[in-house]
Design a protein around this motif. Structure first.
Motif, mmCIF file in Angstrom:
data_model
loop_
_atom_site.group_PDB
_atom_site.id
_atom_site.type_symbol
_atom_site.label_atom_id
_atom_site.label_comp_id
_atom_site.label_asym_id
_atom_site.label_seq_id
_atom_site.Cartn_x
_atom_site.Cartn_y
_atom_site.Cartn_z
ATOM 1 N N LYS A 38 0.815 -1.219 0.000
ATOM 2 C CA LYS A 38 0.000 0.000 0.000
ATOM 3 C C LYS A 38 0.846 1.265 0.000
ATOM 4 C CE LYS A 38 -3.999 -1.997 0.096
ATOM 5 N NZ LYS A 38 -4.905 -1.891 -1.073
ATOM 6 N N GLY B 131 0.234 8.131 -1.803
ATOM 7 C CA GLY B 131 -0.020 9.260 -0.915
ATOM 8 C C GLY B 131 1.230 9.866 -0.317
ATOM 9 N N ASP C 85 -8.576 6.083 3.103
ATOM 10 C CA ASP C 85 -9.763 5.825 2.284
ATOM 11 C C ASP C 85 -9.680 4.511 1.518
ATOM 12 O OD1 ASP C 85 -10.887 8.167 3.124
ATOM 13 O OD2 ASP C 85 -10.214 9.348 1.417
ATOM 14 N N ASP C 86 -8.566 3.799 1.620
ATOM 15 C CA ASP C 86 -8.424 2.535 0.901
ATOM 16 C C ASP C 86 -9.432 1.520 1.436
ATOM 17 O OD1 ASP C 86 -7.050 -0.321 0.610
ATOM 18 O OD2 ASP C 86 -6.229 1.003 -0.944
ATOM 19 N N ASN D 161 -0.660 13.043 0.894
ATOM 20 C CA ASN D 161 -2.109 12.854 1.020
ATOM 21 C C ASN D 161 -2.345 11.741 2.034
ATOM 22 O OD1 ASN D 161 -4.845 12.636 0.774
ATOM 23 N ND2 ASN D 161 -4.878 12.207 -1.403
ATOM 24 N N ARG D 162 -2.448 12.106 3.302
ATOM 25 C CA ARG D 162 -2.636 11.103 4.351
ATOM 26 C C ARG D 162 -3.961 10.366 4.196
ATOM 27 N NH1 ARG D 162 -0.707 15.790 6.556
ATOM 28 N NH2 ARG D 162 1.339 15.729 7.545
ATOM 29 N N GLN D 163 -4.966 11.054 3.638
ATOM 30 C CA GLN D 163 -6.287 10.448 3.521
ATOM 31 C C GLN D 163 -6.309 9.358 2.459
ATOM 32 O OE1 GLN D 163 -8.312 11.533 5.812
ATOM 33 N NE2 GLN D 163 -9.932 10.091 5.315
ATOM 34 N N LYS D 164 -5.315 9.332 1.559
ATOM 35 C CA LYS D 164 -5.280 8.339 0.487
ATOM 36 C C LYS D 164 -5.268 6.931 1.060
ATOM 37 C CE LYS D 164 -4.872 7.999 -4.074
ATOM 38 N NZ LYS D 164 -5.733 8.688 -5.021
ATOM 39 N N LEU D 165 -4.432 6.704 2.058
ATOM 40 C CA LEU D 165 -4.351 5.386 2.661
ATOM 41 C C LEU D 165 -5.573 5.097 3.531
ATOM 42 C CD1 LEU D 165 -2.635 2.851 3.107
ATOM 43 C CD2 LEU D 165 -1.586 4.000 5.052
ATOM 44 N N LYS E 182 2.013 9.169 -6.187
ATOM 45 C CA LYS E 182 0.729 9.815 -5.897
ATOM 46 C C LYS E 182 -0.263 8.824 -5.303
ATOM 47 C CE LYS E 182 -2.847 12.698 -8.009
ATOM 48 N NZ LYS E 182 -3.301 13.356 -9.258
ATOM 49 N N ARG E 183 -0.342 7.609 -5.873
ATOM 50 C CA ARG E 183 -1.293 6.621 -5.377
ATOM 51 C C ARG E 183 -0.929 6.144 -3.971
ATOM 52 N NH1 ARG E 183 -2.485 1.838 -9.369
ATOM 53 N NH2 ARG E 183 -3.771 1.344 -7.551
#
Length: 589
Positions: free
Chosen positions: A376, A437, A448-449, A442-446, A434-435
């Motif tokens: 991840k 995060g 929201d997984d 982008n802390r929220q990227k992980l 980018k993916r």
């Protein structure tokens, strides 16, 4: 004092028939100044016989030096409309508490959930008071002062026309806890009294009352600029509340400053960054097991971006990790006076003291990803490896029809480098960061997984170990002939004679199949040993491995083939059309 000529400005604002207080109307025989009481109604300490003292009191009651100084800029803080005043019932609808104040500068000033209101005194509702004390005064030298006080008192009086517009407002004003209007009067009398107040124009009142309600937070905000004071009116009397009002502005300034500095840092970094490192990749490291042999290397004259390394098990180790850092990462990323971040997993080869010391020595900051999270968080696992797999499969399909039946390690190196150049594009590399995060951050990227959101208990419930019966139990698969016989005996002891005969048949069949499989396995091992022996004869002699060297580039491989000392090579950065590795001398001293 001598009488002066009447002036329209000095007339009382309401007729005598509409006054609410008549204490000053009928003077007793022989009293001075034509007044019936020796003091101001409602204020026994203010003698009416001392007109200078009474004038000082009125100036203190209705004039505000601070508001007079800020009058020209009050449009910064409030709507320029004298009717911008909510009646008492609307103040309650807005969840504002009505706070009684005697300070004229706080009248109709509000903050958060409260509004300050100055009560209407009895004497201000007297026709005789306006006529004798704020009317046609005979002292010409004090005329300007009288006018100043009258305008302030007139503007203040006019506000009650807007504050009390309905009977419910009147009853709120007469509440025993407030006493905002004099007691003993009726709603009809108050309406008659305020009828003519709405006709007072803004030019006849002080400039403060050309505005209605004013927000105290804005007055305090502009006070340092307009008044040269720290505040207009202090509202916090504890240090905690006092400093709490600075938290928001300070955090806002820190946030804006951080964003600006980060933007400048990124802009400078983009301008100074080497084009090679802008979404590019490092040299390839091909890691084989055992010792290097000639057939493992491609038979071409070019110098591909590959460094070959070898280990007994085909996995990296502490020595190879430090060698990679020394030969590949540092030469291609190090900048004098600049710092680098190296993102790694938690493999033990990256956590040695030698590896970390070499990182710190070259301004490299290792950042270790949490265990079991690389799928991840690691950019390569998140995006670039998928197109690499597709590109390599396509390269194999294109190479196979050429007549090559097998893909040895030499061919694999060429195909892998070709697939890597196709898959590891700037777009794919940036997409991986980018993916994950990591950049842009982008802390929220992980969070929201779906896998993280649906995370639950993954540890299985405790299962007790099966109870063994004899040397072999029913939960293990027999792999030898004696294990099959022991399992047969265990089953026969628990079944009927008829079932026992069936079990013997199954056992005999299993023993026959086991014997045949053992014979085939022995023959297969013999064939493999013969093929391996033939392959060793075809190979050239192995490269001599130096005690201090764990990896080789293609120039060193070619030198070993030709039996000459290797040329000295150095990794250099290149543009799109220039090589990354160049020869510095013909011989390595």
């Amino acid at each position: 004092m001598a009488a002066s000529e009447a002036h329209p400005l000095m007339e009382p604002p309401f007729p005598a028939t509409h006054q609410l207080n008549a204490e000053l109307d009928t003077p007793p025989h022989g009293s001075a100044h034509g007044v019936s009481t020796p003091y101001l109604p409602g204020y026994p300490r203010i003698s009416l016989q001392n007109r200078c003292g009474a004038l000082d009191f009125l100036e203190k009651e209705y004039c505000s030096a601070d508001l007079d100084r800020m009058a020209g800029r009050l449009w910064w803080m409030s709507k320029q409309d004298s009717a911008n005043i909510s009646p008492f019932h609307r103040q309650l609808v807005k969840r504002r508490s009505i706070i009684v104040t005697e300070d004229p500068k706080l009248h109709l000033v509000w903050i958060y959930d409260r509004i300050f209101v100055k009560p209407l005194p009895r004497y201000l509702t007297s026709y005789a008071f306006w006529r004798d004390y704020l009317g046609n005064d005979a002292d010409v030298t004090a005329r300007s002062r009288y006018i100043h006080i009258r305008k302030a008192a007139l503007g203040y009086l006019r506000t009650y026309f807007y504050l009390v517009r309905s009977e419910s407002d009147f009853y709120i004003a007469q509440d025993p806890s407030l006493h905002l209007v004099p007691i003993g009067i009726t709603w009809e009398q108050f309406c008659n009294f305020t009828t003519d107040l709405a006709k007072i124009p803004d030019r006849d009142v002080s400039r403060r009352y050309a505005y209605g309600e004013i927000r105290l937070t804005r007055l305090n905000f502009y006070a340092p600029l307009l008044l040269r004071k720290s505040h207009f009116q202090r509202v916090e009397y504890q240090y905690r509340e006092y400093f709490a009002r600075f938290y928001g502005p300070v955090l806002f300034i820190i946030g804006i400053t951080s964003i600006v500095l980060s933007g400048l840092q990124v802009a400078v970094a983009v301008e100074e960054a080497d084009p090679l490192l802008n979404g590019r990749v490092l040299l390839v490291v091909a890691l084989w097991y055992k010792a290097p042999e000639e057939h493992m290397f491609p038979q071409n004259k070019e110098l591909p971006d590959v460094i070959w390394a070898f280990s007994p098990k085909g996995w990296t180790d502490e020595e190879l990790a430090t060698d990679w850092l020394h030969r590949i990462f540092v030469p291609q990323t190090a900048r004098k006076g600049k710092h680098s971040i190296l993102i790694l997993d938690n493999h033990k080869s990256y956590t040695t003291g030698e590896f970390q010391y070499y990182c710190l020595e070259n301004n490299i900051h290792p950042l270790y990803l949490p265990s079991h999270a690389t799928h991840k968080l690691q950019p390569l696992d998140v995006d670039p490896f998928s197109p690499l797999t597709t590109a390599y499969g396509r390269a194999v399909e294109e190479y196979t029809p050429t007549g090559i039946a097998t893909l040895n390690r030499s061919v694999f190196s060429l195909l892998y480098v070709q697939a890597r150049q196709t898959a590891f594009t700037q777009r794919n590399i940036r997409a991986g960061w980018k993916r994950a995060g990591i950049w842009p951050i982008n802390r929220q990227k992980l969070l929201d997984d779906p896998e993280i959101k649906n995370f639950g208990r993954t540890t299985p419930e405790y299962q007790p170990a099966p109870v063994k019966e004899g040397p072999n139990h029913l939960h293990s698969t027999p792999k030898k002939a004696n294990e099959i016989r022991e399992l047969q005996a265990t089953i026969e002891a628990k079944v009927t004679p008829r079932t026992r005969r069936s079990v013997r048949k199954l056992s005999h069949a299993a023993l026959q199949e086991h014997a045949g499989a053992q014979l085939l396995q022995n023959e297969l091992n013999d064939v493999r040993r013969q093929l391996h022996h033939q392959e060793l004869k075809k190979r050239s002699k192995r490269m001599a491995k130096e005690n201090v060297q764990r990896s080789w580039n293609l120039e060193q491989v070619k030198a070993a083939r030709e039996g000459r000392p290797p040329s000295r090579v150095q990794i250099t950065r290149r543009t799109e059309n220039s090589l990354r590795i160049v020869i510095l001398s013909d011989k390595l001293e």
